[in-house]
Design an enzyme around this catalytic site. Sequence first.
Site, PDB file in Angstrom:
ATOM      1  N   LYS A  80       0.870  -1.194   0.029  1.00 16.39           N
ATOM      2  CA  LYS A  80      -0.059  -0.085  -0.031  1.00 16.39           C
ATOM      3  C   LYS A  80       0.840   1.284  -0.021  1.00 16.39           C
ATOM      4  CE  LYS A  80      -4.137   1.874   2.522  1.00 16.39           C
ATOM      5  NZ  LYS A  80      -4.923   1.648   3.745  1.00 16.39           N
ATOM      6  N   SER A 155      -9.990   1.871   2.734  1.00 14.36           N
ATOM      7  CA  SER A 155      -8.587   2.588   2.004  1.00 14.36           C
ATOM      8  C   SER A 155      -7.633   1.676   1.403  1.00 14.36           C
ATOM      9  CB  SER A 155      -8.112   3.702   2.908  1.00 14.36           C
ATOM     10  OG  SER A 155      -7.182   2.891   3.683  1.00 14.36           O
ATOM     11  N   SER A 179     -10.051  -0.338   6.953  1.00  7.70           N
ATOM     12  CA  SER A 179      -9.211  -0.337   5.563  1.00  7.70           C
ATOM     13  C   SER A 179      -8.489  -1.481   5.054  1.00  7.70           C
ATOM     14  CB  SER A 179      -8.182   0.937   5.834  1.00  7.70           C
ATOM     15  OG  SER A 179      -8.967   2.010   5.761  1.00  7.70           O
TER      16      SER A 179
END
Lengths: 489, 507
Positions: A80, A155, A179
């Site tokens: 990420k 996210s 997330s």
Amino acid sequence: MSLHRLTLSELQQEFSEAKVSAVEIAQAFSKRLALVEPKVKAFISPAKKETLLAEAKAIDLKLRGWRRTSPLMAMPIAIKDNICTEGVKTTCGSRMLETFVPPYDATVVSRFRSQDYFLIGKTNLDEFAMGSSTENSAFGPTRNPWNQAHIPGGSSGGSAAAVAADLCVAALGSDTGGSIRQPAACCGVVGLKPTYGRVSRYGLVAFASSLDQIGTLTKDVRDAAMLLKVIAGHDPQDSTSADVVVPDYSKSLKTSMRGMKVGVPKEFFTDGMDPEVEQAVRAAIEQMKDLKAEIKEISLPMTKYAVAVYYVIATAEASSNLARYDGVRYGVRAAKEKGLLEMYTKTRQEGFGAEVKRRIMLGTYALSAGYYEAYYGKAQAVRTLIKRDFDEAFKEVDIIVTPTMPTPAFQLGEKVQDPLQMYLSDIFTISVNLAGVPAIAVPCGLSAARLPIGVQIIGRAFEEEKVLRAAYAYEQATEWHKKRPGLSW
Amino acid sequence: MPYEVVIGLEVHAQLLTASKLFCGCSTAFGAAANTQTCPVCLGMPGVLPVINGKAVEFAIRTGLALNCTVAPMNRFARKNYFYPDLPKGYQISQYELPICEHGWLEIGHNGTPKRVRIRRAHLEEDAGKNLHQGIAGASHVDLNRAGTPLLEIVTEPDMRTPDEAIAYLKMLRDILVYLEVCDGNMEEGSLRCEPNLSLRPVGSPTLGTKVELKNINSFKYAKAAMEYEIKRQTKVLDEGGTLVQETRLWNPEKKETAPMRSKEEAHDYRYFPDPDLVPLHISKEWIEQIRGTLRELLDARKNRLKEQFGLSDYSVDVLASDKKFLEYFEKCAAEDKSGLSKIEVGKELANCITIEFRGLARKMNSRAGFEQSNTPLPLRHPDSSEYGEIWQGTLIPAKNLMELVAMKLRGEISGPIYKAVLEEMFFSRGKTASEIIEAKGLTQVSDEGSLEKFIDEVIAKNPQQVEQYRGGKEAVYGFFVGQVMKASGGKANPAKVNELLKRKLTQ
């Protein structure tokens, strides 16, 4: 053989037994990236083919004399883009850090690097991990591999989509209010958020420091156990990382749930919940009963305040954590500014997106003189009560099972104009972060529209073993984890 | 209307740790801009602070010396504000749970002891420095200092005069230096003081509106700023005006205080507990261990010096102004094998260190090129920076200095030779008194033949004075001694000269 279809443990076995070379893996995934990534847009910075091949050649050369492999060697893992990678751009999905190249690795990344993993790319996310759909990225949304008109969740939407679309063998994400778990549910993959303090946060760009935790997105539970073993453990560079022994999680995986007490919180199954989600999760609970688990209804009365508490604490911490993006030392700086104040305001106006600004303002307000006690103080007090709810529940049960997300993945653009509706996508996951306990999202069904549904399994602090064991037993008894998006491209 | 002055002090002491409060960067002063930085103290994305245990130890040590309660659990908080020298956009400090609280210090001002209460002492990180020189129209930031550990020590409003405040400040400085937790250097900013001052009608139980004074980098300015502020506030009140609670900056050129731009202080710092740092738990065992290693405190040490060596208050104060200095005195005294009384040796030694060294330091400062030599950590006199490197003198090995002092005390060398040899030792480093005396031909002349020759010459040249002396005017005697010493180039043994001179004059 389609290498990209394999799980981490399968690909690892192929590689350690020399059935495939590092170069073959690099080639296979480069090809996959070229073919599929333009449709999914999981990455902000995908790896370059030449870089991967060069690394792969070096690995194959190294192994020529003595094939001594480490578990993640030549494994294409996505990270990420809010986790720092030395020499590789780390943008946090923000204009503010569009050009930022960290001179250091996050602790989790340096562990991977020491095992010669392949960084297959930095994945897309909501700006500074603030969002539930990956639509808040400054670099455009990621698409759900199951249906391109839908969100991948957020996210960590890029990481979840990359795993689901076989663009990588596994991925790292971060989870502040859901997330990792929520996008895992949206994309039909396994998402593990470890106990707060289980994994070092050093190098994870902070959103809300007391809630943020790095975790894994994988194709199955076994892979989650394997990756967790690598990233877990005390780090002297993170004072909040716990000095608690790291067990061999893979050994905890069993196909039975005999002796396990499973709590089902009544507050998480309310009127008006999505019938498909309810049905899928209830079926999962039935399945666990068949696996000899003892099912018990429990109550987590304070969790109804979780979303409210979260949006005070997380935004308060964020307002302070994001103060460093001031245009002085790195990242963007507004051009042609006149004077210090104008430089600050213009830089932050231009550098941050709407949701980030909204949260900075909320958090600044919550910490302001005269409001602190009413907002931040009260939220902390209620957080303690939520944690106590879990403590009480865990006196009676080993794990708690709930839905991961109230609905299957919604459509792109559907909730962009309604922040509150967007915030409610995390209603089932947020209390877990407030309590600091571990939880995993595992696929448990498909909606009529062929969109994945996930079940969430929550455990006691530092009892990831039980969470993984339950998740594995359930997963092995079903076929959901083997379902793949019908990739028509 | 007569007013009572009420003063409280906030002191920031830079702790003498080798590395910063939350990262491993060096805290050394004077390095090229931004060379002592890392991702942590630069406030880069994703990095985390880790507390420096040594800084905590120093805070506890200070807290114990200031009679504070050391909190078994204390916590760091973020103080949020934007400024280019503050990399994270917040300063890590302590707010509602400081490490030390409820202490006191007894100051002996004007002979009457007075207790100044200490409200709290807390740990925090320093900011960097904005530089406004170089490129026109631009400012630069040096973050070498960012993250340096500070201990902020705050008193209750217990002082009633600037002199009392200065007495407290000096005593606090002495203690910090003694504890080896701070170098006490106000000019370089490792000790910063911010007085809070207010006036109230004599007898009034409530406190007046306070003004915080900043930009003070010496005891002298501290006193001047407070005195100015008393005059200013008195005037405002006498004229029926009201005072504003504000921060005022001392301007040393204009010798006055002026309000800080209100923009700069209109902060809501939004303090909240720093989630990146776990609460600091301090065990009783650790506190006791630190208490055990506490150095002998200043008062005890000063008293011992006075008793053992019969030193004057002045000598003790100067010696006590720097720990290295005092240790040097004690080291020299320990080398004494002269058999002379401790009081005799102590006084001479103290004179040498507190007076002679000072003169030599002045000389040294004017010697070209000397400063380029590898001078060690310069020691400073507490009242002034004039003698910046006065304690260069402490480079003379203790044994050598004691040898010289004993020679003087035994009368083996005269005053002028003593001074000449001392100067040579001061600048040459390492040479012994005997070596210098020999090399320079300063060996004392003691043989009667040579001395008689000098004496005879002097007597022959000065018949008038001889007449006077013999006529009973004994005051002239010193003149003859002086002349003989002069004739011998200062080398004559004064005791022998005395003996021979008296004999010759009465012959």
